[in-house]
Design an enzyme around this catalytic site. Structure first.
Site, PDB file in Angstrom:
ATOM      1  N   ARG A 184       0.851  -1.195   0.000  1.00 42.52           N
ATOM      2  CA  ARG A 184       0.000   0.000   0.000  1.00 42.52           C
ATOM      3  C   ARG A 184       0.882   1.239   0.000  1.00 42.52           C
ATOM      4  O   ARG A 184       1.504   1.575   1.016  1.00 42.52           O
ATOM      5  CB  ARG A 184      -0.943   0.021   1.196  1.00 42.52           C
ATOM      6  N   ASP A 232      -4.279   3.004  13.581  1.00 38.98           N
ATOM      7  CA  ASP A 232      -3.435   3.662  12.591  1.00 38.98           C
ATOM      8  C   ASP A 232      -3.935   5.089  12.399  1.00 38.98           C
ATOM      9  O   ASP A 232      -4.727   5.591  13.195  1.00 38.98           O
ATOM     10  CB  ASP A 232      -3.357   2.860  11.285  1.00 38.98           C
TER      11      ASP A 232
END
Length: 535
Positions: free
Chosen positions: A166, A450
């Protein structure tokens, strides 16, 4: 290192960095920037213009100009690539050395190797993460924890997880690499370096260079990614269609363009993912100044059964399977406790229920944040899939989702309480302090958090202040009260951590929190001003 015209490395060149920042790799990065950088800026400007329309009372809807793409039943995305046929369990995490080994060994089918929300974009993290991925593919990676003395290595037997990288979103920049005097887009930097160094390595192993694409808001942004893929494949003389990408549908504008996004990437598509936490952040952000119709209850009260979230996930499965693509579910962020069996029991029941809902709804796989959750997720999907690699043949033709269903935010049950406000402040402070210290995946209250966590937390606080919201107890949420609670929550953290409390780090976190929460002007992403804090 040999100089490359128009390319300047502004970060330190530590040990082995020359193995990643080769002239040939930099030439690919320069090509990507020169060919695509201007369009990226135009698309970011288009985001800003759409926000102005929404703030002025506008709305979102399915695009009339792309109705033909949606109504044409003949097109399909490319068939699943090797290593991506079965994705019933995917584990996520940053690309530090220990996580790389643990994720690949975890028993998950896929590892989302994260340069984005679970990572802090320190220069060292970005380059050493690329080294770790390359070393893992060469099977030369190992790690010894300096504190515990425990050693980690890739297992010799059994299948390793398929790596899916990612990169950062289109909005982020890599200020340590300048092309013709401008910072490189972080997205193209991360994509290009992994592709240059690992595409052929992956092909030699019978797989390929695979990606997760974050934070997109339109099919035109997907078209830009597709052009980047073709440019890179042509440059390295790798056949077009070798790259495969799964798009995270984690912004509410993208939810209205799912089919178009698949269409733009159809030769490179590996499906869509329901990025639930960033999706909530996007809903808050896009309609932050629109009053009661778009006010959500506190973060912990919002579940996937809320009507607007249910509509979003059902439409995602329907869209993917209609076009032959994988539909991947959301994150189970729980971190098992080594000391509290009762906490584990309750949390595992919630994880099992969440994954059961996804598997029953037709998802082909789902995410976990911790290796201990891999068996739970696998067991649930095994029960639905059996020996089949996926359930893409389950078309969900009965699903009908309208624009008003996706926008039905006000029907979400739940309250706004002082406890919820304090929790937002506490979690955001803890996360920001860790992020500024170089850690993007942070264990907070038995959850792996996150950047999406901090984004939701600070955006809710900003929205509640801006819209003059009162808590269930009757207290109006004001800047002054938030500052008072901020001091109180900081004091609690200080008392809890004792000697481990990092005074300068938390002071910096407090100032950043105020900057993105108490300012009159809303910051689109907190990571943008936070990135300024790094040399």
């Amino acid at each position: 290192m040999a100089a490359l015209e128009g390319v300047e490395i502004a970060g330190p060149l530590n040990e082995r960095y020359d193995e990643i920042l080769t002239p040939e790799a930099l030439a690919l990065l320069a090509l990507l920037q020169r060919e695509l950088g201007g369009r990226r800026k135009e698309l970011l400007a288009a985001r800003a213009e759409r926000q102005r329309r929404l703030s002025g009372g506008g709305t979102l809807d399915f695009l009339p100009e792309t109705a033909e793409v949606r109504s044409d039943d003949s097109w399909r995305v490319a068939p699943p690539a090797p290593g991506l046929e079965d994705r019933r369990v995917e584990i996520t995490g940053p690309t530090d050395r220990k996580m790389t080994i643990n994720a690949l060994n975890s028993g998950a089918k896929v590892w989302l190797a994260d340069f984005e929300d679970a990572n802090t974009p320190l220069w060292n993290n970005m380059i050493e993460g690329q080294l770790n991925l390359r070393d893992a593919l060469d099977r030369t990676i190992d790690f010894t924890d300096s504190r515990s003395g425990k050693s980690y290595a890739l297992k010799d037997d059994g299948e390793l997880a398929t790596i899916v990288v990612r990169p950062r979103g289109w909005h982020m920049e890599e200020k340590h690499l300048l092309v013709d005097g401008e910072p490189m887009p972080g997205s193209l930097f991360d994509f290009g370096l992994y592709f240059f160094h690992c595409a052929r390595r992956q092909l030699e192993k019978g797989k390929g260079p695979y990606y997760y694409l974050p934070k997109m808001e339109s099919h035109l942004e997907a078209r830009l990614w597709n052009d980047a893929f073709n440019l890179a494949q042509d440059h390295l003389e790798i056949p077009r269609g070798t790259i495969r990408a799964t798009v995270l549908i984690e912004t509410i504008p993208a939810a209205f363009e799912m089919e178009e996004i698949l269409y733009e990437l159809r030769d490179h598509s590996a499906g869509l993912n329901a990025g639930r936490w960033d999706y909530l952040f996007s809903v808050i952000k896009k309609f932050r100044d629109r009053g009661a119709d778009f006010l959500l209850p506190e973060r912990n009260a919002i579940t996937m059964t809320a009507p607007f979230m249910r509509a979003y996930t059902e439409l995602l499965v329907r869209t993917c399977h209609k076009r032959g693509a994988h539909a991947i579910g959301g994150m189970a962020a729980f971190i098992p406790s080594r000391r509290d069996a009762e906490v584990n029991k309750v949390a595992f029941e919630k994880v099992r229920a969440d994954k059961t809902r996804e598997a029953t709804d037709g998802f082909d796989g789902s995410w976990v944040a911790h290796p201990d959750l891999v068996p739970v997720c696998r067991e649930v999907f095994d029960g639905v899939l059996g020996d089949r690699p996926n359930q893409r043949d389950r078309l969900r033709e009965e699903v009908r989702v309208s624009a008003s269903d996706l926008l039905n935010v006000k029907a979400t049950p739940g309250d706004i309480t002082e406890t919820g406000l304090r929790n937002n402040i506490d979690v955001a402070l803890r996360y920001l302090a860790a992020w500024l210290n170089g850690s993007g995946a942070v264990a907070i209250h038995n959850l792996m958090e996150d950047a999406a966590t901090a984004e939701i937390s600070r955006s809710q606080v900003w929205q509640w202040i801006y819209n003059g919201v009162s808590t269930r107890e009757g207290q109006k949420i004001t800047k002054e009260w938030v500052e008072q609670l901020l001091d109180e929550e900081l004091g609690k953290i200080r008392a809890e951590l004792g000697e481990a409390f990092n005074e300068p780090g938390y002071n910096e976190a407090v100032e950043l929190f105020k900057q993105v929460t108490l300012a009159d002007e809303y910051q689109e992403f907190l990571t943008t001003p936070a990135y300024v804090h790094f040399p």
